[in-house]
Design a protein around this motif. Structure first.
Motif, PDB file in Angstrom:
ATOM      1  N   ALA A 165       0.637 -17.179  -3.976  1.00 39.85           N
ATOM      2  CA  ALA A 165       0.593 -18.634  -4.140  1.00 39.85           C
ATOM      3  C   ALA A 165      -0.810 -19.109  -4.489  1.00 39.85           C
ATOM      4  O   ALA A 165      -0.979 -20.075  -5.236  1.00 39.85           O
ATOM      5  N   LEU A 166      -1.818 -18.398  -3.984  1.00 36.15           N
ATOM      6  CA  LEU A 166      -3.208 -18.771  -4.237  1.00 36.15           C
ATOM      7  C   LEU A 166      -3.769 -18.160  -5.514  1.00 36.15           C
ATOM      8  O   LEU A 166      -4.913 -18.424  -5.880  1.00 36.15           O
ATOM      9  N   GLY A 167      -2.969 -17.310  -6.177  1.00 36.33           N
ATOM     10  CA  GLY A 167      -3.425 -16.684  -7.414  1.00 36.33           C
ATOM     11  C   GLY A 167      -4.487 -15.615  -7.208  1.00 36.33           C
ATOM     12  O   GLY A 167      -5.304 -15.386  -8.094  1.00 36.33           O
ATOM     13  N   GLN A 168      -4.465 -14.958  -6.085  1.00 35.15           N
ATOM     14  CA  GLN A 168      -5.455 -13.919  -5.764  1.00 35.15           C
ATOM     15  C   GLN A 168      -4.926 -12.560  -6.219  1.00 35.15           C
ATOM     16  O   GLN A 168      -4.482 -11.732  -5.426  1.00 35.15           O
ATOM     17  N   ASP A 169      -5.008 -12.322  -7.519  1.00 36.71           N
ATOM     18  CA  ASP A 169      -4.371 -11.174  -8.161  1.00 36.71           C
ATOM     19  C   ASP A 169      -4.771  -9.826  -7.578  1.00 36.71           C
ATOM     20  O   ASP A 169      -3.911  -8.992  -7.288  1.00 36.71           O
ATOM     21  N   GLU A 170      -6.058  -9.572  -7.437  1.00 38.26           N
ATOM     22  CA  GLU A 170      -6.500  -8.273  -6.922  1.00 38.26           C
ATOM     23  C   GLU A 170      -6.035  -8.064  -5.493  1.00 38.26           C
ATOM     24  O   GLU A 170      -5.646  -6.955  -5.110  1.00 38.26           O
ATOM     25  N   GLU A 171      -6.070  -9.111  -4.709  1.00 37.61           N
ATOM     26  CA  GLU A 171      -5.622  -9.019  -3.321  1.00 37.61           C
ATOM     27  C   GLU A 171      -4.107  -8.814  -3.242  1.00 37.61           C
ATOM     28  O   GLU A 171      -3.622  -8.094  -2.378  1.00 37.61           O
ATOM     29  N   VAL A 172      -3.363  -9.453  -4.160  1.00 39.91           N
ATOM     30  CA  VAL A 172      -1.910  -9.233  -4.207  1.00 39.91           C
ATOM     31  C   VAL A 172      -1.638  -7.745  -4.439  1.00 39.91           C
ATOM     32  O   VAL A 172      -0.855  -7.125  -3.711  1.00 39.91           O
ATOM     33  N   ALA A 173      -2.282  -7.172  -5.434  1.00 40.32           N
ATOM     34  CA  ALA A 173      -2.071  -5.753  -5.740  1.00 40.32           C
ATOM     35  C   ALA A 173      -2.463  -4.869  -4.558  1.00 40.32           C
ATOM     36  O   ALA A 173      -1.737  -3.934  -4.203  1.00 40.32           O
ATOM     37  N   MET A 174      -3.601  -5.162  -3.927  1.00 40.27           N
ATOM     38  CA  MET A 174      -4.042  -4.364  -2.782  1.00 40.27           C
ATOM     39  C   MET A 174      -3.008  -4.413  -1.650  1.00 40.27           C
ATOM     40  O   MET A 174      -2.668  -3.392  -1.058  1.00 40.27           O
ATOM     41  N   HIS A 175      -2.497  -5.599  -1.364  1.00 40.41           N
ATOM     42  CA  HIS A 175      -1.532  -5.727  -0.267  1.00 40.41           C
ATOM     43  C   HIS A 175      -0.164  -5.179  -0.650  1.00 40.41           C
ATOM     44  O   HIS A 175       0.584  -4.735   0.229  1.00 40.41           O
ATOM     45  N   ILE A 176       0.175  -5.170  -1.918  1.00 37.03           N
ATOM     46  CA  ILE A 176       1.415  -4.504  -2.328  1.00 37.03           C
ATOM     47  C   ILE A 176       1.263  -3.000  -2.129  1.00 37.03           C
ATOM     48  O   ILE A 176       2.170  -2.339  -1.626  1.00 37.03           O
ATOM     49  N   ARG A 177       0.096  -2.452  -2.483  1.00 39.28           N
ATOM     50  CA  ARG A 177      -0.145  -1.023  -2.215  1.00 39.28           C
ATOM     51  C   ARG A 177      -0.039  -0.730  -0.723  1.00 39.28           C
ATOM     52  O   ARG A 177       0.443   0.327  -0.309  1.00 39.28           O
ATOM     53  N   ALA A 178      -0.486  -1.655   0.104  1.00 33.79           N
ATOM     54  CA  ALA A 178      -0.463  -1.458   1.556  1.00 33.79           C
ATOM     55  C   ALA A 178       0.948  -1.432   2.128  1.00 33.79           C
ATOM     56  O   ALA A 178       1.149  -0.954   3.248  1.00 33.79           O
ATOM     57  N   THR A 179       1.949  -1.900   1.365  1.00 30.94           N
ATOM     58  CA  THR A 179       3.317  -1.892   1.900  1.00 30.94           C
ATOM     59  C   THR A 179       3.792  -0.483   2.249  1.00 30.94           C
ATOM     60  O   THR A 179       4.681  -0.337   3.077  1.00 30.94           O
ATOM     61  N   VAL A 180       3.194   0.528   1.635  1.00 25.22           N
ATOM     62  CA  VAL A 180       3.578   1.898   1.997  1.00 25.22           C
ATOM     63  C   VAL A 180       3.212   2.192   3.442  1.00 25.22           C
ATOM     64  O   VAL A 180       3.812   3.073   4.064  1.00 25.22           O
ATOM     65  N   ASN A 181       2.259   1.441   4.003  1.00 21.76           N
ATOM     66  CA  ASN A 181       1.843   1.623   5.396  1.00 21.76           C
ATOM     67  C   ASN A 181       2.432   0.593   6.344  1.00 21.76           C
ATOM     68  O   ASN A 181       2.491   0.824   7.549  1.00 21.76           O
TER      69      ASN A 181
END
Length: 142
Positions: free
Chosen positions: A74-90
């Motif tokens: 929602a905030l448009g924080q693209d790099e953080e979105v990708a980082m937290h999507i990668r974190a879903t494996v954990n």
């Protein structure tokens, strides 16, 4: 940071949570890139975000992951979105969880924000799939 003051219990908890969510290799890379300029910021996010908010017992890591991805999208924080999507494996958040969170973003924060985040999610999931197929590991550091 070897001559810095002793770090707090909250910092130790935050570092443990940060490692559990983002992975040890990711955190090690971020720590290795820390300079005197950004060390106070790294301490702040480790204590406040990871040691306080992410370590609270009322949400599971999966739930925190879903909320975080929606907020970052929602905030448009693209790099953080990708980082937290990668974190879903954990964290245990599934691709379906991410999809549902981004549908909420579309309604409550706007279709363009969700559309862009969906593109990021698809690319990130493709990268995770490729890494899994080849035994590789992501390289982005934050």
């Amino acid at each position: 940071m070897s001559d810095a003051k002793p770090l707090s219990v909250r910092h130790a908890q935050g570092m443990a949570t940060r490692r559990a969510v983002l992975g040890g290799a990711h955190v090690d890379r971020a720590q290795a890139l820390t300079t005197p300029f950004d060390a106070p910021f790294q301490e702040l996010i480790t204590e406040a975000a990871w040691g306080h908010v992410w370590s609270r017992p009322d949400f599971t890591p999966r739930e925190r992951s879903i909320v975080t991805i929606a907020l970052l999208a929602a905030l448009g924080q693209d790099e953080e979105v990708a980082m937290h999507i990668r974190a879903t494996v954990n964290t245990g958040a599934t691709r379906e969880d991410v999809r549902e969170a981004l549908l909420h973003v579309a309604i409550y924060a706007g279709v363009p924000a969700a559309n862009h985040a969906i593109k990021i999610a698809k690319k990130t999931f493709d990268q995770l799939d490729a890494d899994a197929a080849f035994g590789g590991e992501e390289q982005d550091v934050r």
